[in-house]
Design a protein around this motif. Sequence first.
Motif, PDB file in Angstrom:
ATOM      1  N   PRO A  56      16.373  -3.694   7.753  1.00 33.72           N
ATOM      2  CA  PRO A  56      14.970  -3.502   8.169  1.00 33.72           C
ATOM      3  C   PRO A  56      14.004  -3.838   7.037  1.00 33.72           C
ATOM      4  N   ARG A  57      12.858  -4.358   7.423  1.00 37.09           N
ATOM      5  CA  ARG A  57      11.816  -4.632   6.441  1.00 37.09           C
ATOM      6  C   ARG A  57      11.025  -3.356   6.158  1.00 37.09           C
ATOM      7  N   LEU A  58      10.393  -3.316   5.010  1.00 42.14           N
ATOM      8  CA  LEU A  58       9.478  -2.231   4.696  1.00 42.14           C
ATOM      9  C   LEU A  58       8.238  -2.359   5.572  1.00 42.14           C
ATOM     10  N   ASP A  59       7.565  -1.253   5.825  1.00 44.29           N
ATOM     11  CA  ASP A  59       6.366  -1.335   6.660  1.00 44.29           C
ATOM     12  C   ASP A  59       5.157  -1.715   5.810  1.00 44.29           C
ATOM     13  N   LEU A  60       4.047  -2.013   6.479  1.00 47.53           N
ATOM     14  CA  LEU A  60       2.853  -2.506   5.796  1.00 47.53           C
ATOM     15  C   LEU A  60       2.283  -1.487   4.814  1.00 47.53           C
ATOM     16  N   ALA A  61       2.331  -0.207   5.170  1.00 47.74           N
ATOM     17  CA  ALA A  61       1.796   0.818   4.275  1.00 47.74           C
ATOM     18  C   ALA A  61       2.613   0.894   2.990  1.00 47.74           C
ATOM     19  N   THR A  62       3.936   0.871   3.109  1.00 48.55           N
ATOM     20  CA  THR A  62       4.796   0.926   1.924  1.00 48.55           C
ATOM     21  C   THR A  62       4.560  -0.286   1.028  1.00 48.55           C
ATOM     22  N   LEU A  63       4.409  -1.458   1.622  1.00 46.12           N
ATOM     23  CA  LEU A  63       4.179  -2.673   0.847  1.00 46.12           C
ATOM     24  C   LEU A  63       2.819  -2.630   0.154  1.00 46.12           C
ATOM     25  N   ALA A  64       1.804  -2.100   0.836  1.00 50.51           N
ATOM     26  CA  ALA A  64       0.484  -1.970   0.212  1.00 50.51           C
ATOM     27  C   ALA A  64       0.556  -1.015  -0.978  1.00 50.51           C
ATOM     28  N   GLU A  65       1.276   0.075  -0.828  1.00 52.65           N
ATOM     29  CA  GLU A  65       1.414   1.035  -1.929  1.00 52.65           C
ATOM     30  C   GLU A  65       2.198   0.430  -3.090  1.00 52.65           C
ATOM     31  N   ARG A  66       3.217  -0.378  -2.786  1.00 58.09           N
ATOM     32  CA  ARG A  66       3.968  -1.057  -3.842  1.00 58.09           C
ATOM     33  C   ARG A  66       3.047  -1.978  -4.635  1.00 58.09           C
ATOM     34  N   ALA A  67       2.234  -2.736  -3.917  1.00 65.36           N
ATOM     35  CA  ALA A  67       1.318  -3.653  -4.587  1.00 65.36           C
ATOM     36  C   ALA A  67       0.309  -2.897  -5.444  1.00 65.36           C
ATOM     37  N   GLN A  68      -0.171  -1.758  -4.953  1.00 63.28           N
ATOM     38  CA  GLN A  68      -1.112  -0.964  -5.743  1.00 63.28           C
ATOM     39  C   GLN A  68      -0.464  -0.452  -7.025  1.00 63.28           C
ATOM     40  N   ASP A  69       0.808  -0.093  -6.957  1.00 63.77           N
ATOM     41  CA  ASP A  69       1.530   0.319  -8.163  1.00 63.77           C
ATOM     42  C   ASP A  69       1.713  -0.844  -9.131  1.00 63.77           C
ATOM     43  N   ALA A  71      -0.280  -3.428  -9.457  1.00 63.73           N
ATOM     44  CA  ALA A  71      -1.564  -3.900  -9.982  1.00 63.73           C
ATOM     45  C   ALA A  71      -2.621  -2.805  -9.855  1.00 63.73           C
ATOM     46  N   PRO A  72      -2.527  -1.755 -10.664  1.00 67.83           N
ATOM     47  CA  PRO A  72      -3.499  -0.648 -10.557  1.00 67.83           C
ATOM     48  C   PRO A  72      -4.910  -1.047 -10.954  1.00 67.83           C
ATOM     49  N   ILE A 109      -1.327 -10.750  -3.803  1.00 66.25           N
ATOM     50  CA  ILE A 109       0.001 -10.428  -4.331  1.00 66.25           C
ATOM     51  C   ILE A 109       1.002 -10.654  -3.202  1.00 66.25           C
ATOM     52  N   LEU A 110       2.029 -11.443  -3.460  1.00 67.97           N
ATOM     53  CA  LEU A 110       3.015 -11.790  -2.445  1.00 67.97           C
ATOM     54  C   LEU A 110       4.302 -11.034  -2.713  1.00 67.97           C
ATOM     55  N   ARG A 121       1.739 -14.216  -7.542  1.00 69.48           N
ATOM     56  CA  ARG A 121       0.324 -13.866  -7.431  1.00 69.48           C
ATOM     57  C   ARG A 121      -0.486 -15.156  -7.476  1.00 69.48           C
ATOM     58  N   ARG A 122      -1.637 -15.153  -6.814  1.00 66.17           N
ATOM     59  CA  ARG A 122      -2.542 -16.280  -6.903  1.00 66.17           C
ATOM     60  C   ARG A 122      -3.927 -15.872  -6.424  1.00 66.17           C
ATOM     61  N   THR A 123      -4.929 -16.612  -6.872  1.00 61.19           N
ATOM     62  CA  THR A 123      -6.264 -16.507  -6.293  1.00 61.19           C
ATOM     63  C   THR A 123      -6.307 -17.536  -5.180  1.00 61.19           C
ATOM     64  N   TRP A 124      -6.293 -17.078  -3.962  1.00 63.20           N
ATOM     65  CA  TRP A 124      -6.109 -17.958  -2.810  1.00 63.20           C
ATOM     66  C   TRP A 124      -7.154 -19.071  -2.815  1.00 63.20           C
ATOM     67  N   GLY A 125      -6.677 -20.311  -2.789  1.00 62.74           N
ATOM     68  CA  GLY A 125      -7.551 -21.466  -2.682  1.00 62.74           C
ATOM     69  C   GLY A 125      -8.121 -21.981  -3.988  1.00 62.74           C
TER      70      GLY A 125
END
Length: 408
Positions: A56-69, A71-72, A109-110, A121-125
């Motif tokens: 199973p994949r992680l859910d969107l909330a877990t992934l958002a929290e991972r990204a916040q950790d 890149a605080p 953040i990907l 990571r990238r600045t899109w565009g």
Amino acid sequence: MKTLRACCIRLHRWFGLASAAFLVLVGLTGSVLAYYEELDAWVNPRFLAQVRPGEPRLDLATLAERAQDLAPEVQVMEATWRYGGRQAEIRTRPWPDSDPSFAPGFDSILLDPWTGAQLGRRTWGDIRQGWVNLIPFLYRLHYELALGHPGMVLLGLVALGWTADCFVGLILTLPAIGWQSRCQRRKSTRGWWIRWLTAWRIKHPASGTRRLFDLHRAFSLWCWMALLVFAWSSVLLNLPSVYEPVMLTLTGYTPPAVSIIQASGKRGDAERGLSWRQALEQGRHLMSYQARSLGFTVQREIMLRFIPRDEAWLYRTHGSRDVLHRRGATDLYFDAHTGRLRALQLPTGEGAGQAVTSWLYALHVADVWGWPLRVVVLILGVVLAMLSMTGVLIWRRKRMAENRSAGE
């Protein structure tokens, strides 16, 4: 009639000359963007995770929290599934109270959807970051000339002129109607249609100038309806201030919910109230209730976004009323503090205006009917560029001929 035709010729000529460079650019970039995901994956294969069947994949909330950790120093604003679930794109921005000169060097953040590991990571565009942004940069060129809001408005005005020019150009292909009696006109109706049929053909053999004219006129007729759809859908995307009142008058269309929901009171731009976990659970609960009440089904999650301006969360899914195939547009907005439902926007089944708008968008981004439409969009972009270039060449050759005649 002669006055009308002369006026149409001038409008068509000057719009074509003024917009040719823009239409060539959007036509060719649009052809490429019909395969946006495939090309971006080819350029950046490291941004896609390996599929793990049965895991199973992680859910969107877990992934958002991972990204916040990870890149605080920035604020996570959005979590979206991309590329058939092989990538989780997390969009960010600097914290509202951070130093105005602070530049994190990325806004995206990907993550690996199965492990939460960072893929890049990238600045899109931002093409200054190199090949990682090649395809997103082409998207920015197509949408806003890579100039931000001013470029978007400029292309919106071009699209508005393009929409009008579709009708002007059609008028110019019609055979002239002389002043005839009613009886004579009835007899010549069949002849009129035969004369118009020649406008759809490319004569062979013919001179170079005649061949250019036939290409320009015949392809514009063959592709007329598709060109009109893409012109007006460009107004939808780039100039909603024009699109919305016109469609309100014609179809009763109301603008997207994000533009009409109003926060009950400001509590600080950076404050969310609900956490990512609470917001995802509330979005799922509200969407499930709405689906049961209104008789549609939710097929998969697409995105969860925090909207500071409206103090709201957007929970987007792909549902049974969606027109889009790879994306989704079943949108639910709820209060960022109380979790109260603000608005539900369904792509179809809620009035002709919303359905027409959903179809216009789906056709424009080639996200309906699978690969056949994407091939059509690819070809149509090349045709648009060809029509613009042949129009300029026809004008140039006529101008040169006039100058030669004046010099004799």
